[in-house]
Design an enzyme around this catalytic site. Structure first.
Site, PDB file in Angstrom:
ATOM      1  N   MET A  28       0.848  -1.206   0.000  1.00 12.52           N
ATOM      2  CA  MET A  28       0.000   0.000   0.000  1.00 12.52           C
ATOM      3  C   MET A  28       0.879   1.249   0.000  1.00 12.52           C
ATOM      4  O   MET A  28       0.414   2.337   0.351  1.00 12.52           O
ATOM      5  CB  MET A  28      -0.936  -0.014   1.204  1.00 12.52           C
ATOM      6  CG  MET A  28      -1.918  -1.190   1.149  1.00 12.52           C
ATOM      7  SD  MET A  28      -3.426  -0.916   2.078  1.00 12.52           S
ATOM      8  CE  MET A  28      -2.790  -0.723   3.713  1.00 12.52           C
ATOM      9  N   HIS A  35       9.267  -3.384   3.380  1.00 12.65           N
ATOM     10  CA  HIS A  35       8.789  -3.642   2.014  1.00 12.65           C
ATOM     11  C   HIS A  35       9.970  -3.994   1.106  1.00 12.65           C
ATOM     12  O   HIS A  35       9.882  -4.920   0.297  1.00 12.65           O
ATOM     13  CB  HIS A  35       8.130  -2.386   1.425  1.00 12.65           C
ATOM     14  CG  HIS A  35       6.886  -1.927   2.130  1.00 12.65           C
ATOM     15  ND1 HIS A  35       6.819  -0.749   2.817  1.00 12.65           N
ATOM     16  CD2 HIS A  35       5.646  -2.483   2.226  1.00 12.65           C
ATOM     17  CE1 HIS A  35       5.599  -0.579   3.311  1.00 12.65           C
ATOM     18  NE2 HIS A  35       4.868  -1.619   2.973  1.00 12.65           N
TER      19      HIS A  35
HETATM   20  P1  AMP Z   1       1.498  -2.905   3.461  1.00  9.82           P
HETATM   21  O1  AMP Z   1       2.017  -1.858   2.527  1.00  9.82           O
HETATM   22  O2  AMP Z   1       1.464  -2.473   4.894  1.00  9.82           O
HETATM   23  O3  AMP Z   1       0.204  -3.520   2.976  1.00  9.82           O
HETATM   24  O4  AMP Z   1       2.574  -4.076   3.432  1.00  9.82           O
HETATM   25  C1  AMP Z   1       2.916  -4.716   2.232  1.00  9.82           C
HETATM   26  C2  AMP Z   1       3.685  -5.965   2.566  1.00  9.82           C
HETATM   27  O5  AMP Z   1       4.873  -5.628   3.289  1.00  9.82           O
HETATM   28  C3  AMP Z   1       2.871  -6.926   3.453  1.00  9.82           C
HETATM   29  O6  AMP Z   1       3.085  -8.258   3.011  1.00  9.82           O
HETATM   30  C4  AMP Z   1       3.463  -6.680   4.818  1.00  9.82           C
HETATM   31  O7  AMP Z   1       3.348  -7.793   5.689  1.00  9.82           O
HETATM   32  C5  AMP Z   1       4.926  -6.415   4.466  1.00  9.82           C
HETATM   33  N1  AMP Z   1       5.573  -5.682   5.552  1.00  9.82           N
HETATM   34  C6  AMP Z   1       5.123  -4.555   6.153  1.00  9.82           C
HETATM   35  N2  AMP Z   1       5.952  -4.202   7.147  1.00  9.82           N
HETATM   36  C7  AMP Z   1       6.941  -5.132   7.198  1.00  9.82           C
HETATM   37  C8  AMP Z   1       8.082  -5.328   8.023  1.00  9.82           C
HETATM   38  N3  AMP Z   1       8.385  -4.504   9.011  1.00  9.82           N
HETATM   39  N4  AMP Z   1       8.884  -6.391   7.771  1.00  9.82           N
HETATM   40  C9  AMP Z   1       8.583  -7.248   6.762  1.00  9.82           C
HETATM   41  N5  AMP Z   1       7.513  -7.122   5.950  1.00  9.82           N
HETATM   42  C10 AMP Z   1       6.700  -6.077   6.162  1.00  9.82           C
END
Ligand code: AMP
Length: 290
Positions: A28, A35
């Protein structure tokens, strides 16, 4: 790298390259090192990687949360340009490309998987997550998709989605990337008040300390310890803390309920100022702490 905003352009770019396997990292935006760790893994394992940036309205159960969610496409693109190669693609669709308006409203059935923890506190959230992931999988048709273990319940539910829909996409779960004080990286960390941010290391500190107790202490006492540590920190309040396995996501109340051979995780959601943060870490007697 190529930037696409329509499904048509993305499909054309992928078919003209005809590279496989296709790796996919849905996000997102407001990208951070967490990410990027997923993107780097995909780049290392596939000749082409697609990264999507789409703030999915369907998964927000709170209108304010959706409106306040950080959006920083320009700096995201800059960050990605340091990792992605010529053949890789950034997909940044407007809402009408993902939800044209003629799609049937699908209600998914994940039994108890989406009823506990995040599902209990964010009604409709996982239905919105699988709605967008399912749509993005239809568009990108990835061979492999990378998700963060930080959203442990999400990974389990997406594995179940893939199973129910007989998809060929392999789901890879990647370790949580943390700030130096242990706070799990999250786009929402940008919204934290500086005073609150300064104390936010308490979440992982408490999780780690609680995980050390799993062999010697009753689960009810561990839960009490977590509640106390979080709630005594000014500005922080515990929403839930559960110990659950990553297959059935069944919170346990006694150690005798823990199935041998399964991996258990302490999963936490905290209100830090007005911001909701989640995290988890492994809780097994047999885990050797490094
Ligand atoms: P989001 O943009 O929050 O929807 O996250 C996109 C992807 O990045 C999802 O699969 C999350 O689980 C992963 N993600 C977010 N924060 C972290 C983190 N600190 N460590 C590893 N993966 C992450």
């Amino acid at each position: 790298m190529l930037i696409c905003s329509t499904v048509k352009d993305l499909r054309e770019a992928l078919s003209s390259k005809a590279l496989s396997p296709v790796g996919f990292v849905p996000t997102m935006g407001a990208l951070h090192a967490g990410h990027i760790s997923l993107v780097e893994k995909s780049v290392g394992e596939n000749p082409v990687t697609v990264v999507s940036i789409f703030v999915n309205p369907a998964q927000f159960n709170d209108r304010n949360d959706l409106e306040n969610y950080p959006r920083m496409t320009e700096s995201d693109i800059k960050l990605l340009s340091g990792v992605l190669r010529t053949d890789d693609i950034v997909f940044i669709p407007p809402e009408k490309e993902i939800y044209p308006g003629n799609e049937p409203e699908v209600i998914f059935d994940f039994k108890t998987l989406d009823k506990v923890m995040e599902g209990a506190f964010r009604p409709g959230h996982f239905n919105g997550v699988v709605k967008v992931v399912s749509r993005l999988f239809d568009i990108v048709m990835p061979d492999v998709a990378y998700f963060g273990q930080k959203d442990l319940q999400q990974v389990t539910i997406i594995r179940e989605l893939v199973r129910q829909q007989n998809r060929k996409t392999r789901i890879i779960s990647c370790p949580v990337v943390r700030e130096p004080d242990g706070l799990a990286m999250s786009s929402r960390n940008l919204l934290l008040d500086p005073e609150i941010r300064q104390h936010a290391g308490i979440i992982f500190k408490t999780l780690s300390a609680a995980s050390e107790l799993i062999c010697s202490t009753d689960i009810s006492e561990i839960k009490e310890f977590v509640r106390e540590q979080i709630n005594k920190t000014p500005g922080f309040s515990l929403e839930y803390f559960e110990i659950a396995d990553d297959l059935e996501l069944k919170p346990v109340t006694m150690k005798t309920e823990m199935v041998p051979g399964r991996r258990y995780f302490g999963c936490i959601a905290v209100r830090a100022g007005g911001i909701r943060l989640i995290d988890n870490t492994e809780f097994n007697c047999s885990v050797i702490k490094g």
